[in-house]
Write an enzyme that holds these catalytic residues in place. Structure first.
Site, short mmCIF file in Angstrom:
data_model
loop_
_atom_site.label_atom_id
_atom_site.label_comp_id
_atom_site.label_asym_id
_atom_site.label_seq_id
_atom_site.Cartn_x
_atom_site.Cartn_y
_atom_site.Cartn_z
N LYS A 112 -28.54 68.70 -20.78
CA LYS A 112 -27.34 68.01 -21.25
C LYS A 112 -27.16 68.20 -22.75
CE LYS A 112 -23.80 65.14 -21.29
NZ LYS A 112 -23.72 63.84 -20.63
N HIS A 167 -23.53 61.83 -12.63
CA HIS A 167 -23.61 61.48 -14.05
C HIS A 167 -23.76 59.98 -14.18
CE1 HIS A 167 -21.94 61.95 -18.41
NE2 HIS A 167 -22.61 60.81 -18.30
N HIS A 169 -17.21 63.82 -17.41
CA HIS A 169 -16.25 62.73 -17.60
C HIS A 169 -14.97 63.19 -18.31
CE1 HIS A 169 -18.23 62.85 -21.47
NE2 HIS A 169 -19.23 62.07 -21.12
N HIS A 201 -21.00 66.92 -22.91
CA HIS A 201 -20.12 65.85 -23.41
C HIS A 201 -19.09 66.58 -24.27
CE1 HIS A 201 -19.28 61.65 -24.89
NE2 HIS A 201 -18.58 62.40 -25.73
N HIS A 236 -26.08 56.64 -16.37
CA HIS A 236 -27.05 56.17 -17.35
C HIS A 236 -27.80 54.98 -16.74
CE1 HIS A 236 -25.28 58.52 -20.70
NE2 HIS A 236 -24.16 58.35 -20.00
N ASP A 242 -20.56 57.97 -14.88
CA ASP A 242 -20.87 57.69 -16.29
C ASP A 242 -21.13 56.19 -16.48
OD1 ASP A 242 -21.40 58.26 -18.97
OD2 ASP A 242 -19.31 58.10 -19.57
#
Length: 344
Positions: free
Chosen positions: A99, A13, A174, A136, A15, A247
């Site tokens: 996602k 995970h 997360h 999420h 970004h 994350d």
């Protein structure tokens, strides 16, 4: 134990952003991790297989020469995602999941799913083809306290979802609470969770006591120390339901140190060392390899890596800042502080 050698880890995970940001984020990540699940919440979001493959090409253009880096792609789930897109994911070589961001839950989530019941036709196909649904896990109602949003999601969204689709493969991303950890433990093997370095190393006191520390601000937000302790217990337990997902989320310094600062911690440059610090603090450094290098690959049905990396127990000062975009800086997680592990 002063030196440890691991199968090269993966980040399930992360970004990376897009455009100029990739010059910073891709090399930082690729120097530690072999594979990475790359989040699709760009502007505009990555909603189709074709868009995901194009994004992967942009990422690969910034991979350091001679480094074995394999970005794994994810589609952004919207109210309008077609059920037919799931079969395309299943047949794709480089796309592994979809996602779901509840609309408004975090950075660039405005296009997320407004009501999960609207997308049951897509979820039915996810269950059929065993394509993982990444979540999420927070509700977004304004009246719900920000520290309670994860638990409310478990009770109001995820529990009913798994009753409707018991064979659905789910990664609860997360996780931040004891309730989430215990929820995952109670489910079948098709439900797993990722845990970030910041939620293992820090709690809300680190963010709030003695003045607000904006670079500890992320979503889901840091919780009480009791939750942190539970996350450490499950992450270091050797249970394959829990695996590494940083994350890591870059924001320039001026957008973090702001009257309305962005949510996200940038851990990519020293992520595996931060995890080593967390595992070593509870005397379980020998269990890092499973968490970092094995359990995620097994869950996604991918082969474990064969290359290795080594860490040595030597003090390392995390840089106070890093170059990011044009004439901007990014402040990494735990900037200017000393950690006790270093990648050789």
């Amino acid at each position: 134990m002063n030196t440890i050698t691991l199968l090269q880890p993966d980040d399930w995970h992360v970004h990376l952003r897009d455009g100029l940001a990739l010059k910073r984020t891709v090399p930082d990540l690729a120097r530690q991790f072999s594979r990475a699940i790359c989040m699709p919440n760009l502007v505009p979001p990555v909603k189709t297989v074709d868009e995901a493959l194009a994004y992967r090409e942009r990422i690969m253009a910034h991979a350091p020469e001679g480094v074995n880096f394999d970005p794994r792609m994810v589609l952004y789930f919207t109210d309008y995602t077609s059920p037919e897109e799931v079969k395309k994911i299943k047949d794709s070589e480089y796309i592994n999941a979809i996602k779901l961001y509840p609309a408004g839950a975090t950075t660039n989530s405005d296009n997320g799913v407004s009501d999960i019941r609207k997308v049951y036709a897509v979820i039915e196909q996810l269950e059929k083809y065993q394509v993982p649904l990444l979540l999420h896990g927070e509700v977004t109602h304004n009246h719900v306290d920000i520290f309670d949003r994860e638990k409310r999601f478990l009770d109001e969204v995820l529990s009913p979802l798994l009753k409707q689709f018991p064979a659905l493969k789910v990664v609860l991303e997360h996780i931040t609470t004891s309730e989430a950890a215990h929820f995952v433990l109670e489910q079948d093997r098709n439900v797993a969770a990722t845990i970030t370095p910041q939620h293992l190393l820090f709690n809300r006191n680190d963010m709030l006591v003695g003045g607000i520390k904006p670079h500890f601000y992320c979503l889901p937000i840091l919780k009480r120390q009791t939750h942190q302790q539970t996350l450490l217990e499950v992450a270091t337990s050797g249970n394959p339901k829990f695996f590494l997902g940083t994350d890591s989320a870059p924001h320039s310094k001026n957008t973090k140190e702001n009257a309305c600062g962005c949510a996200g911690c940038y851990s990519a440059p020293t992520a595996i060392e931060l995890y080593a610090q967390a595992f070593d603090q509870v005397g379980r450094i020998e269990r890092l390899e499973g968490f970092a290098s094995m359990f995620g690959a097994d869950f996604y049905g991918l082969p474990r890596n064969t290359q290795t990396i080594s860490l040595v127990k030597e003090p390392q000062v995390i840089p106070a800042s890093l170059e990011y975009l044009e004439n901007e800086q990014i402040i990494p997680l735990y900037a200017g502080q000393t950690i006790q592990w270093r990648k050789v």
